[in-house]
Design a protein around this motif. Structure first.
Motif, PDB file in Angstrom:
ATOM      1  N   LEU A 101     -51.690 -62.854   9.404  1.00 24.99           N
ATOM      2  CA  LEU A 101     -51.187 -61.482   9.414  1.00 24.99           C
ATOM      3  C   LEU A 101     -50.420 -61.174   8.139  1.00 24.99           C
ATOM      4  O   LEU A 101     -49.676 -61.991   7.638  1.00 24.99           O
ATOM      5  CB  LEU A 101     -50.304 -61.269  10.636  1.00 24.99           C
ATOM      6  CG  LEU A 101     -50.991 -61.578  11.947  1.00 24.99           C
ATOM      7  CD1 LEU A 101     -50.017 -61.530  13.090  1.00 24.99           C
ATOM      8  CD2 LEU A 101     -52.137 -60.637  12.176  1.00 24.99           C
ATOM      9  N   GLN A 102     -50.581 -59.965   7.637  1.00 24.86           N
ATOM     10  CA  GLN A 102     -50.019 -59.678   6.337  1.00 24.86           C
ATOM     11  C   GLN A 102     -48.781 -58.808   6.362  1.00 24.86           C
ATOM     12  O   GLN A 102     -47.912 -58.985   5.539  1.00 24.86           O
ATOM     13  CB  GLN A 102     -51.094 -59.043   5.464  1.00 24.86           C
ATOM     14  CG  GLN A 102     -52.246 -59.985   5.248  1.00 24.86           C
ATOM     15  CD  GLN A 102     -53.402 -59.316   4.528  1.00 24.86           C
ATOM     16  OE1 GLN A 102     -53.293 -58.209   4.066  1.00 24.86           O
ATOM     17  NE2 GLN A 102     -54.493 -60.008   4.445  1.00 24.86           N
ATOM     18  N   ASN A 103     -48.659 -57.901   7.249  1.00 27.87           N
ATOM     19  CA  ASN A 103     -47.456 -57.076   7.220  1.00 27.87           C
ATOM     20  C   ASN A 103     -46.582 -57.325   8.443  1.00 27.87           C
ATOM     21  O   ASN A 103     -46.997 -57.936   9.415  1.00 27.87           O
ATOM     22  CB  ASN A 103     -47.790 -55.582   7.053  1.00 27.87           C
ATOM     23  CG  ASN A 103     -48.466 -54.992   8.253  1.00 27.87           C
ATOM     24  OD1 ASN A 103     -48.134 -55.323   9.388  1.00 27.87           O
ATOM     25  ND2 ASN A 103     -49.413 -54.109   8.030  1.00 27.87           N
ATOM     26  N   GLU A 104     -45.395 -56.841   8.394  1.00 30.74           N
ATOM     27  CA  GLU A 104     -44.393 -57.137   9.419  1.00 30.74           C
ATOM     28  C   GLU A 104     -44.789 -56.649  10.806  1.00 30.74           C
ATOM     29  O   GLU A 104     -44.587 -57.355  11.784  1.00 30.74           O
ATOM     30  CB  GLU A 104     -43.058 -56.498   9.017  1.00 30.74           C
ATOM     31  CG  GLU A 104     -41.908 -56.903   9.899  1.00 30.74           C
ATOM     32  CD  GLU A 104     -40.601 -56.359   9.389  1.00 30.74           C
ATOM     33  OE1 GLU A 104     -39.833 -55.871  10.218  1.00 30.74           O
ATOM     34  OE2 GLU A 104     -40.366 -56.423   8.174  1.00 30.74           O
ATOM     35  N   ARG A 105     -45.375 -55.472  10.912  1.00 35.48           N
ATOM     36  CA  ARG A 105     -45.768 -54.943  12.220  1.00 35.48           C
ATOM     37  C   ARG A 105     -46.858 -55.807  12.845  1.00 35.48           C
ATOM     38  O   ARG A 105     -46.843 -56.071  14.037  1.00 35.48           O
ATOM     39  CB  ARG A 105     -46.246 -53.496  12.106  1.00 35.48           C
ATOM     40  CG  ARG A 105     -45.175 -52.537  11.681  1.00 35.48           C
ATOM     41  CD  ARG A 105     -44.009 -52.505  12.638  1.00 35.48           C
ATOM     42  NE  ARG A 105     -44.360 -51.764  13.843  1.00 35.48           N
ATOM     43  CZ  ARG A 105     -43.645 -51.765  14.937  1.00 35.48           C
ATOM     44  NH1 ARG A 105     -42.538 -52.443  15.005  1.00 35.48           N
ATOM     45  NH2 ARG A 105     -44.023 -51.084  15.971  1.00 35.48           N
ATOM     46  N   GLN A 106     -47.819 -56.223  12.033  1.00 37.46           N
ATOM     47  CA  GLN A 106     -48.873 -57.090  12.539  1.00 37.46           C
ATOM     48  C   GLN A 106     -48.288 -58.434  12.978  1.00 37.46           C
ATOM     49  O   GLN A 106     -48.731 -59.013  13.958  1.00 37.46           O
ATOM     50  CB  GLN A 106     -49.955 -57.298  11.488  1.00 37.46           C
ATOM     51  CG  GLN A 106     -50.810 -56.072  11.278  1.00 37.46           C
ATOM     52  CD  GLN A 106     -51.813 -56.271  10.170  1.00 37.46           C
ATOM     53  OE1 GLN A 106     -51.535 -56.941   9.179  1.00 37.46           O
ATOM     54  NE2 GLN A 106     -52.982 -55.679  10.326  1.00 37.46           N
ATOM     55  N   GLN A 107     -47.280 -58.905  12.256  1.00 36.10           N
ATOM     56  CA  GLN A 107     -46.646 -60.159  12.643  1.00 36.10           C
ATOM     57  C   GLN A 107     -45.947 -60.035  13.986  1.00 36.10           C
ATOM     58  O   GLN A 107     -46.014 -60.946  14.813  1.00 36.10           O
ATOM     59  CB  GLN A 107     -45.660 -60.617  11.569  1.00 36.10           C
ATOM     60  CG  GLN A 107     -46.348 -61.161  10.341  1.00 36.10           C
ATOM     61  CD  GLN A 107     -45.362 -61.640   9.284  1.00 36.10           C
ATOM     62  OE1 GLN A 107     -44.166 -61.398   9.378  1.00 36.10           O
ATOM     63  NE2 GLN A 107     -45.877 -62.307   8.277  1.00 36.10           N
ATOM     64  N   GLU A 108     -45.287 -58.912  14.208  1.00 35.09           N
ATOM     65  CA  GLU A 108     -44.625 -58.703  15.490  1.00 35.09           C
ATOM     66  C   GLU A 108     -45.644 -58.710  16.630  1.00 35.09           C
ATOM     67  O   GLU A 108     -45.424 -59.330  17.671  1.00 35.09           O
ATOM     68  CB  GLU A 108     -43.855 -57.384  15.489  1.00 35.09           C
ATOM     69  CG  GLU A 108     -42.621 -57.390  14.623  1.00 35.09           C
ATOM     70  CD  GLU A 108     -41.945 -56.022  14.577  1.00 35.09           C
ATOM     71  OE1 GLU A 108     -42.203 -55.188  15.470  1.00 35.09           O
ATOM     72  OE2 GLU A 108     -41.160 -55.797  13.644  1.00 35.09           O
ATOM     73  N   LEU A 109     -46.745 -58.014  16.434  1.00 36.27           N
ATOM     74  CA  LEU A 109     -47.789 -57.981  17.447  1.00 36.27           C
ATOM     75  C   LEU A 109     -48.372 -59.374  17.657  1.00 36.27           C
ATOM     76  O   LEU A 109     -48.547 -59.822  18.793  1.00 36.27           O
ATOM     77  CB  LEU A 109     -48.898 -57.000  17.050  1.00 36.27           C
ATOM     78  CG  LEU A 109     -50.096 -56.941  17.995  1.00 36.27           C
ATOM     79  CD1 LEU A 109     -49.658 -56.565  19.405  1.00 36.27           C
ATOM     80  CD2 LEU A 109     -51.117 -55.947  17.474  1.00 36.27           C
ATOM     81  N   TRP A 110     -48.656 -60.060  16.566  1.00 36.15           N
ATOM     82  CA  TRP A 110     -49.227 -61.399  16.681  1.00 36.15           C
ATOM     83  C   TRP A 110     -48.279 -62.340  17.432  1.00 36.15           C
ATOM     84  O   TRP A 110     -48.710 -63.129  18.270  1.00 36.15           O
ATOM     85  CB  TRP A 110     -49.559 -61.963  15.299  1.00 36.15           C
ATOM     86  CG  TRP A 110     -50.153 -63.325  15.412  1.00 36.15           C
ATOM     87  CD1 TRP A 110     -49.612 -64.486  14.987  1.00 36.15           C
ATOM     88  CD2 TRP A 110     -51.381 -63.664  16.047  1.00 36.15           C
ATOM     89  NE1 TRP A 110     -50.431 -65.537  15.316  1.00 36.15           N
ATOM     90  CE2 TRP A 110     -51.517 -65.054  15.968  1.00 36.15           C
ATOM     91  CE3 TRP A 110     -52.375 -62.941  16.682  1.00 36.15           C
ATOM     92  CZ2 TRP A 110     -52.616 -65.723  16.499  1.00 36.15           C
ATOM     93  CZ3 TRP A 110     -53.466 -63.610  17.199  1.00 36.15           C
ATOM     94  CH2 TRP A 110     -53.579 -64.985  17.097  1.00 36.15           C
ATOM     95  N   GLN A 111     -47.002 -62.259  17.147  1.00 42.71           N
ATOM     96  CA  GLN A 111     -46.031 -63.107  17.844  1.00 42.71           C
ATOM     97  C   GLN A 111     -46.015 -62.791  19.330  1.00 42.71           C
ATOM     98  O   GLN A 111     -45.912 -63.697  20.161  1.00 42.71           O
ATOM     99  CB  GLN A 111     -44.644 -62.938  17.231  1.00 42.71           C
ATOM    100  CG  GLN A 111     -44.547 -63.547  15.843  1.00 42.71           C
ATOM    101  CD  GLN A 111     -43.289 -63.154  15.098  1.00 42.71           C
ATOM    102  OE1 GLN A 111     -42.492 -62.361  15.576  1.00 42.71           O
ATOM    103  NE2 GLN A 111     -43.123 -63.701  13.907  1.00 42.71           N
ATOM    104  N   ALA A 112     -46.140 -61.517  19.662  1.00 45.05           N
ATOM    105  CA  ALA A 112     -46.188 -61.135  21.075  1.00 45.05           C
ATOM    106  C   ALA A 112     -47.449 -61.683  21.739  1.00 45.05           C
ATOM    107  O   ALA A 112     -47.396 -62.183  22.868  1.00 45.05           O
ATOM    108  CB  ALA A 112     -46.122 -59.616  21.213  1.00 45.05           C
ATOM    109  N   VAL A 113     -48.573 -61.621  21.040  1.00 44.47           N
ATOM    110  CA  VAL A 113     -49.823 -62.168  21.578  1.00 44.47           C
ATOM    111  C   VAL A 113     -49.684 -63.677  21.778  1.00 44.47           C
ATOM    112  O   VAL A 113     -50.114 -64.224  22.803  1.00 44.47           O
ATOM    113  CB  VAL A 113     -51.019 -61.825  20.656  1.00 44.47           C
ATOM    114  CG1 VAL A 113     -52.264 -62.610  21.045  1.00 44.47           C
ATOM    115  CG2 VAL A 113     -51.309 -60.331  20.688  1.00 44.47           C
ATOM    116  N   CYS A 114     -49.053 -64.354  20.846  1.00 46.49           N
ATOM    117  CA  CYS A 114     -48.880 -65.806  20.951  1.00 46.49           C
ATOM    118  C   CYS A 114     -47.980 -66.218  22.112  1.00 46.49           C
ATOM    119  O   CYS A 114     -48.074 -67.338  22.593  1.00 46.49           O
ATOM    120  CB  CYS A 114     -48.338 -66.381  19.641  1.00 46.49           C
ATOM    121  SG  CYS A 114     -49.563 -66.420  18.335  1.00 46.49           S
TER     122      CYS A 114
END
Length: 181
Positions: A101-114
């Motif tokens: 993931l490249q930007n902060e919002r995508q990272q937040e979503l990815w962390q939630a998915v994880c």
């Protein structure tokens, strides 16, 4: 290599689908090194068993099924080794979040998915990140379509705890928050 598959066809299949298979495995394993190894193993197995592939079906779900089964098998082996006190060292490469993931919002979503339970995470990764339709995701995971939909709904319900996350689209996904409801 299988006699049913020429070298050129194999290279074409690999070039077209390796990135998607790697992405699925990275999401499931959270290890760049392990995902790379399992991606190679996925294609080795696929090419060996190419004769059993039904050519009028899409190939990506078939490859994803092989990848998911290899990841599951890997973790079963790890659990077995833990029972006997032989736990291998874990690789210390970058996390899936910083790589995928490249930007902060995508990272937040990815962390939630994880943080989702493994079964819900598998469905979300296959459906949204690998862009596999639910019917084919169900076939990939070898579960009924209704179970696949239930796992997706449960995962999305947990993600809705933070509604801002779903206002941003899932990686490579054309559905918005309202469409997934």
């Amino acid at each position: 290599m299988n006699a049913d598959l020429s070298r050129e066809e194999a290279e074409k299949v690999f070039d077209q689908h390796a990135k998607a298979v790697f992405g699925v495995l990275l999401a499931l394993t959270k290890s760049k090194t392990l995902a790379d190894d399992l991606t190679q193993e996925t294609f080795m197995r696929a090419f060996q068993k190419y004769g059993s592939y039904c050519r009028h079906e899409p190939i990506r779900p078939w490859l994803a099924r092989i990848a998911v089964n290899l990841a599951r098998s890997h973790y079963r082996k790890l659990n077995w080794q833990k029972l006997f006190g032989q736990v291998p060292d874990r690789p210390t490469d970058q996390t899936a979040e910083t790589v995928a993931l490249q930007n902060e919002r995508q990272q937040e979503l990815w962390q939630a998915v994880c943080r989702l339970p493994h079964k819900s995470r598998e469905v979300i990764v296959l459906h949204y990140y690998a862009e596999i339709p639910l019917k084919e995701a169900a076939q990939t995971l070898e579960i009924p379509l209704g179970t696949c939909k239930s796992r997706l709904a449960a995962g999305l319900a947990k993600l809705r705890v933070n509604p801002d996350l779903l206002t941003h689209r899932l990686h490579n996904c054309s559905q918005t928050r309202e469409e997934v409801r």
